[in-house]
Scaffold this motif. Structure first.
Motif, PDB file in Angstrom:
ATOM      1  N   ASP A 150       1.340  10.129   2.703  1.00  0.00           N
ATOM      2  CA  ASP A 150       1.943   8.804   2.814  1.00  0.00           C
ATOM      3  C   ASP A 150       1.598   8.027   1.547  1.00  0.00           C
ATOM      4  O   ASP A 150       0.428   7.741   1.279  1.00  0.00           O
ATOM      5  N   PRO A 167       8.572   7.332  -0.508  1.00  0.00           N
ATOM      6  CA  PRO A 167       7.655   7.079   0.621  1.00  0.00           C
ATOM      7  C   PRO A 167       6.680   8.216   0.891  1.00  0.00           C
ATOM      8  O   PRO A 167       5.614   7.999   1.468  1.00  0.00           O
ATOM      9  N   ILE A 168       7.045   9.422   0.474  1.00  0.00           N
ATOM     10  CA  ILE A 168       6.217  10.602   0.773  1.00  0.00           C
ATOM     11  C   ILE A 168       6.077  11.450  -0.485  1.00  0.00           C
ATOM     12  O   ILE A 168       6.999  11.573  -1.285  1.00  0.00           O
ATOM     13  N   LYS A 177      -0.286   4.498   1.743  1.00  0.00           N
ATOM     14  CA  LYS A 177      -1.710   4.574   2.067  1.00  0.00           C
ATOM     15  C   LYS A 177      -2.532   5.203   0.951  1.00  0.00           C
ATOM     16  O   LYS A 177      -3.758   5.085   0.945  1.00  0.00           O
TER      17      LYS A 177
END
Length: 189
Positions: free
Chosen positions: A19, A40-41, A22
């Motif tokens: 992620d 996003p990833i 994070k």
């Protein structure tokens, strides 16, 4: 990834889904390009040299090849779904090991961001299809099933049922012209 072929089907890899929100700072330490952390990833593929196939003759281990095949399958599948990716091999391996918390068995091989791109593809030069076709044809035609040889002549019968004849009595320039014209392979003796 799970369908990707690996040496002796040992499947010596793990895929880590990261992620970005994070882990943005940690990801920037292992690969500093801003665009790397815009998706996003990020996916990482790690490989085990202990679990991968090793060639008996010289001890060559294919862990990185297996991991690259896995990443290629994931990237092709993502592209098929309209997602954008990019092979990242120019990362800091020490930071990657630390971030992914890998023990000595596992090595980081490749990363890719996964998302919808916000820029068009770069215009990068590619080999022409004609170049691939010509080289493939040359390679395939250089392999033959059987050869009949005489004093001044050889006849080769090849993989695609082609046949070519070599002789010391023909004009090489004329033979070269014809082989180029018809996409044939010529072997000089």
């Amino acid at each position: 990834a799970r369908l990707a072929p690996t040496g002796v089907n040992f499947q010596p890899f793990k895929v880590v889904v990261i992620d970005v929100k994070k882990n943005k700072n940690a990801l920037k330490r292992l690969y500093p390009a801003d665009w790397f952390v815009e998706a996003p990833i990020v996916l990482a593929v790690v490989a085990s040299r202990e679990k991968s196939w090793t060639r008996n003759f010289d001890g060559w281990n294919i862990a990185e090849i297996d991991a690259t095949i896995v990443m290629t399958h994931m990237i092709l599948a993502a592209t098929d779904q309209g997602l954008d990716t990019c092979f990242i091999g120019a990362f800091n391996p020490d930071e990657a090991v630390k971030f992914l918390d890998l023990d000595d068995e596992w090595i980081p091989v490749l990363f890719t961001p996964l998302g919808y791109g916000n820029a068009g593809p770069r215009d990068t030069p590619r080999k022409s299809l004609d170049e691939f076709e010509k080289e493939l044809r040359r390679c395939l035609r250089s392999e033959y099933w059987c050869c009949f040889e005489g004093d001044n002549c050889s006849v080769y019968v090849g993989y695609d049922y082609y046949m070519h004849i070599t002789t010391a009595k023909l004009d090489i320039d004329k033979i070269s012209e014809l082989t180029e014209k018809y996409g044939l392979f010529i072997r000089y003796k």
